[in-house]
Design an enzyme around this catalytic site. Structure first.
Site, PDB file in Angstrom:
ATOM      1  N   GLU A 123     -30.765  22.688  -0.882  1.00 32.21           N
ATOM      2  CA  GLU A 123     -30.570  24.108  -1.125  1.00 32.21           C
ATOM      3  C   GLU A 123     -31.913  24.810  -1.249  1.00 32.21           C
ATOM      4  O   GLU A 123     -32.905  24.218  -1.674  1.00 32.21           O
ATOM      5  CB  GLU A 123     -29.764  24.315  -2.416  1.00 32.21           C
ATOM      6  CG  GLU A 123     -28.363  23.738  -2.370  1.00 32.21           C
ATOM      7  CD  GLU A 123     -27.583  23.974  -3.652  1.00 32.21           C
ATOM      8  OE1 GLU A 123     -26.442  23.476  -3.742  1.00 32.21           O
ATOM      9  OE2 GLU A 123     -28.098  24.655  -4.566  1.00 32.21           O
ATOM     10  N   GLU A 157     -23.653  30.272   2.285  1.00 35.47           N
ATOM     11  CA  GLU A 157     -22.575  30.380   1.309  1.00 35.47           C
ATOM     12  C   GLU A 157     -22.680  31.677   0.522  1.00 35.47           C
ATOM     13  O   GLU A 157     -23.755  32.074   0.089  1.00 35.47           O
ATOM     14  CB  GLU A 157     -22.602  29.206   0.321  1.00 35.47           C
ATOM     15  CG  GLU A 157     -21.496  29.294  -0.729  1.00 35.47           C
ATOM     16  CD  GLU A 157     -21.389  28.073  -1.615  1.00 35.47           C
ATOM     17  OE1 GLU A 157     -20.493  28.053  -2.480  1.00 35.47           O
ATOM     18  OE2 GLU A 157     -22.203  27.132  -1.447  1.00 35.47           O
ATOM     19  N   LYS A 198     -28.613  17.266   2.868  1.00 34.32           N
ATOM     20  CA  LYS A 198     -28.553  18.715   2.690  1.00 34.32           C
ATOM     21  C   LYS A 198     -29.339  19.102   1.445  1.00 34.32           C
ATOM     22  O   LYS A 198     -29.215  18.454   0.407  1.00 34.32           O
ATOM     23  CB  LYS A 198     -27.113  19.209   2.552  1.00 34.32           C
ATOM     24  CG  LYS A 198     -27.005  20.749   2.402  1.00 34.32           C
ATOM     25  CD  LYS A 198     -25.589  21.229   2.435  1.00 34.32           C
ATOM     26  CE  LYS A 198     -24.856  21.019   1.139  1.00 34.32           C
ATOM     27  NZ  LYS A 198     -25.443  21.800   0.007  1.00 34.32           N
ATOM     28  N   ASP A 223     -22.300  17.622  -3.562  1.00 33.29           N
ATOM     29  CA  ASP A 223     -22.478  17.460  -4.994  1.00 33.29           C
ATOM     30  C   ASP A 223     -21.383  18.186  -5.770  1.00 33.29           C
ATOM     31  O   ASP A 223     -21.281  18.060  -6.989  1.00 33.29           O
ATOM     32  CB  ASP A 223     -23.865  17.910  -5.438  1.00 33.29           C
ATOM     33  CG  ASP A 223     -24.147  19.381  -5.162  1.00 33.29           C
ATOM     34  OD1 ASP A 223     -23.279  20.059  -4.578  1.00 33.29           O
ATOM     35  OD2 ASP A 223     -25.244  19.846  -5.522  1.00 33.29           O
TER      36      ASP A 223
END
Length: 305
Positions: free
Chosen positions: A130, A197, A128, A59
């Site tokens: 988050e 991350e 994916k 994204d």
């Protein structure tokens, strides 16, 4: 298994299709996993032909392709558009599609339906998402629907407003312990890969050691099972100050700008197109039209076309 078992360069045989069991085997063999983002056919093809294991249709395209300030505005339909383009280019790598903000923050049923679209319509092999332990139920439902899930923890860009900016996460003992616990819970829920991350190296190292699934780092130090970068950061096409963890391997901006400036100069000075870059009429056709011609052979027209 030695590292060379995962390489096909020079063998003359096509590289094997990357699968999640393949990535799991690389972790067991301590062979590092490579991943990059891609948003279109051309870059995805170059990345795939270069032997990268995983391609993420991230994204982050909201920022590096669409010029948005953050990732929040990109839609499911826009992500599907780019996922399809990437899918057409890729033969070897696993294609993972980012589920954009709002697409899995609603009911579980709607979230699963959105994920199914990325597999059926986009051609992705995984999605994916988050977040930490709060995503466990969704991960379980996606896995029940035969959709592999890549989880993303630490600095999660879709939570930029809650975090107050793009800041390293897990810096206190309590935050690190929570992240480690959440990672184990997501693995138990069925996650196939964990992206870490903006995480202190020591925390990422401990998570990597405790998980059976591969970890992929971005700003999480060298001890993860693999690394990922945004392609546009890698080649200096993001037009922003790179993060500390970014290493630029080429200056694509300078290369493209130089080519464009040369093109503009050549057009303005009539250096482009040249005689050799132009098509011509055969002499008999030109004569019939009372025009000059430089081609004697009428069949040359067909050859040039």
């Amino acid at each position: 298994m030695s590292l060379t078992n995962f390489r096909s360069a020079g063998s003359g045989a096509p590289a094997p299709k990357v699968t999640f069991p393949f990535l799991q085997e690389k972790k067991r063999a301590h062979a590092l996993i490579t991943a990059l983002t891609a948003y279109d056919y051309a870059t995805a093809r170059l990345i795939d032909e270069s032997g990268v294991d995983m391609i993420l249709v991230g994204d982050s395209l909201a920022m590096v392709v669409m010029g948005q300030d953050n990732t929040l505005a990109v839609t499911v339909d826009e992500m599907l558009h780019h996922t399809r383009a990437v899918r057409r280019a890729v033969k070897r790598a696993i294609v993972v599609a980012d589920m954009p903000f709002g697409s899995y923050h609603v009911s579980i049923a709607e979230s699963v339906a959105n994920a199914v679209r990325f597999i059926k319509e986009g051609g992705a092999e995984a999605v994916k998402i988050e977040g930490g332990a709060s995503r466990c139920e969704l991960v379980e439902r996606l896995v029940d629907a035969e959709i592999p899930v890549v989880c993303h923890m630490g600095l999660t860009p879709q939570a930029v407003h809650r975090m107050g900016g793009y800041k390293v996460q897990g810096k206190t003992a309590a935050a690190a312990e929570e992240m480690i616990r959440d990672a184990r819970m997501l693995e138990a829920a069925g996650a196939s890969v964990m992206v870490l991350e903006g995480v202190p190296r020591e925390v990422a190292e401990k998570i990597t050691a405790q998980l059976h699934i591969p970890t992929i780092g971005i700003g999480a130090g060298p001890d993860c099972d693999g690394q990922i970068l945004v392609f546009h950061d890698l080649v200096n096409l993001s037009f922003s100050q790179p993060a500390k963890f970014v290493r630029q391997y080429a200056d694509g901006a300078a290369l493209f700008r130089g080519a464009i400036e040369s093109y503009v100069r050549d057009v303005e000075t009539r250096a482009f197109p040249s005689e050799q870059e132009s098509y011509h009429l055969a002499k008999n056709v030109a004569a019939a039209l009372d025009l000059d011609a430089s081609v004697d052979d009428p069949e040359a027209i067909l050859r040039e076309a």
